[in-house]
Scaffold this motif. Structure first.
Motif, PDB file in Angstrom:
ATOM      1  N   SER A 172       6.374  19.716  16.126  1.00 45.25           N
ATOM      2  CA  SER A 172       6.638  18.287  16.277  1.00 45.25           C
ATOM      3  C   SER A 172       7.899  17.953  15.484  1.00 45.25           C
ATOM      4  CB  SER A 172       5.459  17.483  15.729  1.00 45.25           C
ATOM      5  OG  SER A 172       5.271  17.779  14.355  1.00 45.25           O
ATOM      6  N   MET A 173       8.411  16.740  15.703  1.00 46.36           N
ATOM      7  CA  MET A 173       9.607  16.296  14.994  1.00 46.36           C
ATOM      8  C   MET A 173       9.355  14.922  14.399  1.00 46.36           C
ATOM      9  SD  MET A 173      12.693  16.946  14.024  1.00 46.36           S
ATOM     10  CE  MET A 173      13.688  15.806  13.047  1.00 46.36           C
ATOM     11  N   THR A 174       9.615  14.792  13.112  1.00 45.23           N
ATOM     12  CA  THR A 174       9.491  13.508  12.424  1.00 45.23           C
ATOM     13  C   THR A 174      10.891  12.978  12.145  1.00 45.23           C
ATOM     14  OG1 THR A 174       7.332  13.955  11.454  1.00 45.23           O
ATOM     15  CG2 THR A 174       8.729  12.375  10.296  1.00 45.23           C
ATOM     16  N   TYR A 175      11.162  11.782  12.651  1.00 45.02           N
ATOM     17  CA  TYR A 175      12.503  11.205  12.572  1.00 45.02           C
ATOM     18  C   TYR A 175      12.664  10.274  11.377  1.00 45.02           C
ATOM     19  CZ  TYR A 175      12.024  12.900  17.294  1.00 45.02           C
ATOM     20  OH  TYR A 175      11.753  13.700  18.374  1.00 45.02           O
ATOM     21  N   ALA A 176      11.595   9.594  11.012  1.00 44.66           N
ATOM     22  CA  ALA A 176      11.670   8.648   9.903  1.00 44.66           C
ATOM     23  C   ALA A 176      10.375   8.680   9.106  1.00 44.66           C
ATOM     24  CB  ALA A 176      11.922   7.231  10.416  1.00 44.66           C
ATOM     25  N   VAL A 177      10.507   8.453   7.811  1.00 43.10           N
ATOM     26  CA  VAL A 177       9.357   8.340   6.909  1.00 43.10           C
ATOM     27  C   VAL A 177       9.544   7.100   6.050  1.00 43.10           C
ATOM     28  CG1 VAL A 177       8.853  10.818   6.819  1.00 43.10           C
ATOM     29  CG2 VAL A 177      10.475   9.836   5.172  1.00 43.10           C
ATOM     30  N   TRP A 178       8.432   6.520   5.631  1.00 48.96           N
ATOM     31  CA  TRP A 178       8.494   5.401   4.693  1.00 48.96           C
ATOM     32  C   TRP A 178       8.580   5.971   3.283  1.00 48.96           C
ATOM     33  CZ3 TRP A 178       8.712   0.099   5.106  1.00 48.96           C
ATOM     34  CH2 TRP A 178       8.597  -0.434   6.402  1.00 48.96           C
ATOM     35  N   ALA A 179       9.603   5.580   2.542  1.00 49.17           N
ATOM     36  CA  ALA A 179       9.810   6.150   1.216  1.00 49.17           C
ATOM     37  C   ALA A 179      10.277   5.071   0.239  1.00 49.17           C
ATOM     38  CB  ALA A 179      10.830   7.281   1.273  1.00 49.17           C
ATOM     39  N   PHE A 180      10.119   5.388  -1.051  1.00 48.13           N
ATOM     40  CA  PHE A 180      10.625   4.508  -2.104  1.00 48.13           C
ATOM     41  C   PHE A 180      10.918   5.360  -3.346  1.00 48.13           C
ATOM     42  CE2 PHE A 180       6.074   4.638  -2.793  1.00 48.13           C
ATOM     43  CZ  PHE A 180       5.944   4.723  -4.180  1.00 48.13           C
ATOM     44  N   PRO A 181      11.749   4.863  -4.267  1.00 48.75           N
ATOM     45  CA  PRO A 181      12.072   5.626  -5.475  1.00 48.75           C
ATOM     46  C   PRO A 181      10.869   5.728  -6.417  1.00 48.75           C
ATOM     47  CG  PRO A 181      13.754   3.969  -5.019  1.00 48.75           C
ATOM     48  CD  PRO A 181      12.587   3.657  -4.138  1.00 48.75           C
ATOM     49  N   LYS A 182      10.657   6.902  -6.958  1.00 40.81           N
ATOM     50  CA  LYS A 182       9.546   7.131  -7.882  1.00 40.81           C
ATOM     51  C   LYS A 182       9.588   6.186  -9.082  1.00 40.81           C
ATOM     52  CE  LYS A 182       9.342  12.120  -6.939  1.00 40.81           C
ATOM     53  NZ  LYS A 182       9.564  13.463  -7.527  1.00 40.81           N
ATOM     54  N   LYS A 183      10.785   5.823  -9.501  1.00 46.41           N
ATOM     55  CA  LYS A 183      10.916   5.006 -10.714  1.00 46.41           C
ATOM     56  C   LYS A 183      10.228   3.647 -10.584  1.00 46.41           C
ATOM     57  CE  LYS A 183      15.491   3.252  -9.379  1.00 46.41           C
ATOM     58  NZ  LYS A 183      16.940   3.252  -9.724  1.00 46.41           N
ATOM     59  N   LEU A 184      10.018   3.167  -9.347  1.00 44.74           N
ATOM     60  CA  LEU A 184       9.349   1.885  -9.167  1.00 44.74           C
ATOM     61  C   LEU A 184       7.888   1.932  -9.604  1.00 44.74           C
ATOM     62  CD1 LEU A 184      10.661   0.572  -5.711  1.00 44.74           C
ATOM     63  CD2 LEU A 184      11.513   0.068  -8.002  1.00 44.74           C
ATOM     64  N   LEU A 185       7.306   3.125  -9.643  1.00 41.65           N
ATOM     65  CA  LEU A 185       5.890   3.249  -9.987  1.00 41.65           C
ATOM     66  C   LEU A 185       5.603   2.812 -11.419  1.00 41.65           C
ATOM     67  CD1 LEU A 185       5.079   6.651  -8.262  1.00 41.65           C
ATOM     68  CD2 LEU A 185       4.204   4.398  -7.616  1.00 41.65           C
ATOM     69  N   THR A 186       6.588   2.875 -12.287  1.00 37.19           N
ATOM     70  CA  THR A 186       6.360   2.519 -13.692  1.00 37.19           C
ATOM     71  C   THR A 186       6.183   1.022 -13.884  1.00 37.19           C
ATOM     72  OG1 THR A 186       8.741   2.399 -14.114  1.00 37.19           O
ATOM     73  CG2 THR A 186       7.647   4.524 -14.499  1.00 37.19           C
ATOM     74  N   ARG A 187       6.690   0.207 -12.953  1.00 34.85           N
ATOM     75  CA  ARG A 187       6.618  -1.235 -13.157  1.00 34.85           C
ATOM     76  C   ARG A 187       6.047  -2.017 -11.971  1.00 34.85           C
ATOM     77  NH1 ARG A 187      12.149  -0.069 -12.316  1.00 34.85           N
ATOM     78  NH2 ARG A 187      13.099  -1.229 -10.584  1.00 34.85           N
ATOM     79  N   GLN A 188       5.925  -1.385 -10.789  1.00 34.82           N
ATOM     80  CA  GLN A 188       5.496  -2.132  -9.613  1.00 34.82           C
ATOM     81  C   GLN A 188       4.433  -1.397  -8.789  1.00 34.82           C
ATOM     82  OE1 GLN A 188       9.786  -2.978  -8.289  1.00 34.82           O
ATOM     83  NE2 GLN A 188       8.745  -4.860  -7.631  1.00 34.82           N
ATOM     84  N   SER A 189       3.648  -0.573  -9.411  1.00 34.81           N
ATOM     85  CA  SER A 189       2.709   0.252  -8.646  1.00 34.81           C
ATOM     86  C   SER A 189       1.681  -0.597  -7.894  1.00 34.81           C
ATOM     87  CB  SER A 189       2.000   1.259  -9.556  1.00 34.81           C
ATOM     88  OG  SER A 189       1.251   0.584 -10.554  1.00 34.81           O
ATOM     89  N   GLU A 190       1.207  -1.685  -8.507  1.00 32.56           N
ATOM     90  CA  GLU A 190       0.214  -2.526  -7.827  1.00 32.56           C
ATOM     91  C   GLU A 190       0.829  -3.241  -6.638  1.00 32.56           C
ATOM     92  OE1 GLU A 190      -3.066  -2.486  -8.311  1.00 32.56           O
ATOM     93  OE2 GLU A 190      -2.535  -0.847  -9.668  1.00 32.56           O
ATOM     94  N   GLU A 191       2.040  -3.745  -6.783  1.00 29.54           N
ATOM     95  CA  GLU A 191       2.725  -4.390  -5.669  1.00 29.54           C
ATOM     96  C   GLU A 191       2.981  -3.391  -4.545  1.00 29.54           C
ATOM     97  OE1 GLU A 191       6.256  -6.030  -7.327  1.00 29.54           O
ATOM     98  OE2 GLU A 191       5.276  -7.873  -8.014  1.00 29.54           O
ATOM     99  N   LEU A 192       3.391  -2.194  -4.904  1.00 28.72           N
ATOM    100  CA  LEU A 192       3.635  -1.155  -3.903  1.00 28.72           C
ATOM    101  C   LEU A 192       2.367  -0.833  -3.125  1.00 28.72           C
ATOM    102  CD1 LEU A 192       5.863   1.200  -6.073  1.00 28.72           C
ATOM    103  CD2 LEU A 192       6.613   0.022  -4.000  1.00 28.72           C
TER     104      LEU A 192
END
Length: 272
Positions: A172-192
């Protein structure tokens, strides 16, 4: 507040159609895939459905949201290489690449270099088949631009890169993934986490109400309801083990073809 990238193309409608337009935790920024790739990298947005290739470029800094992707197991219908000659005859000729995508551009290079044994010259252009053919022997178009160009039935070879990938690799081929920077986890994990569940709910509702999606696509680009039903039948918006295997194969080949500086490892958050 989580600033998310909004992709306006029809293939992304199942991700966004039922996502709340107004939510205290969401701010949407519209762009094509390459725009979101750059915005996520330089901090202008917090999360986006980025090119799989862009994740490969930033895998040490990003994490992927589970169960969300844009993938196919074979033909895709909207990632098309239009060519004046068969693919095996493109060696030394010019291929015009869309400026809208990173995944498809590098998928083209992998298919041509590794599986067809040809090395063309590449130019990057805006997505206009007539203008591209004026300067090149083949042209890569994606998303709605590819659909519209194919509907005009140009007198050339048309190669579906999802079908070519399956034929050459069995994956199969995956063209796009939902991603975010790891650094956001230190301050916005609940919002994420809240936004992640909003995305899952929006996707689930869309897949249960595909008649709304196909009707909207018909209004946007024309064509028959049968065309759009067949088009969306090819897509997978989750990221199961089979799709992950295809994604890893693509990222591995990008590394082996020296398109990426390191071999990516796929990392997810939240752990489920």
């Amino acid at each position: 507040m989580i600033r998310i990238g909004h992709n306006p193309n029809t293939n992304m409608l199942p991700m966004f159609y039922f996502l709340p337009k107004e939510h205290p935790l969401l701010e949407s920024i519209t762009a094509e895939p390459t725009g979101h790739n750059a915005m996520l990298a330089d901090g202008r947005i917090d999360m986006a459905p980025i090119s799989a290739f862009s994740y490969g470029e930033h895998w040490q800094d990003y994490v992927i949201l589970p169960n969300l992707s844009v993938s196919t197991k074979g033909r895709v219908g909207s990632i098309l290489l239009f060519s004046k000659v068969p693919l095996e005859n493109l060696d030394g000729l010019t291929v015009a690449l869309t400026d809208m995508s990173a995944t498809s551009v590098n998928l083209t290079k992998i298919l041509l270099h590794q599986f067809y044994g040809v090395v063309p010259k590449y130019v990057t252009m805006t997505s206009n088949l007539q203008a591209m053919f004026a300067k090149a022997d083949a042209a890569l178009l994606i998303a709605d631009s590819a659909i519209q160009a194919a509907q005009k039935h140009p007198d050339c070879f048309i190669y579906d890169l999802g079908a070519e990938w399956l034929k050459q690799t069995g994956h199969s081929m995956t063209y796009a993934v939902w991603a975010f920077p790891k650094k956001l986890l230190t301050r916005q994990s609940e919002e994420l986490k809240v936004v992640y569940h909003l995305l899952l709910e929006a996707k689930s509702k869309a897949l249960d109400n595909m008649e709304d999606i196909v009707n909207t696509c018909q209004i946007m680009l024309g064509s028959s309801l049968e065309f759009w039903k067949d088009y969306f039948a090819q897509f997978h918006y989750d990221l199961d083990a089979t799709l992950m295997s295809g994604l890893q194969k693509y990222l591995d080949l990008c590394y082996e073809q020296n398109l990426l500086p390191s071999r990516p490892v796929i990392g997810f958050w939240p752990k489920e």
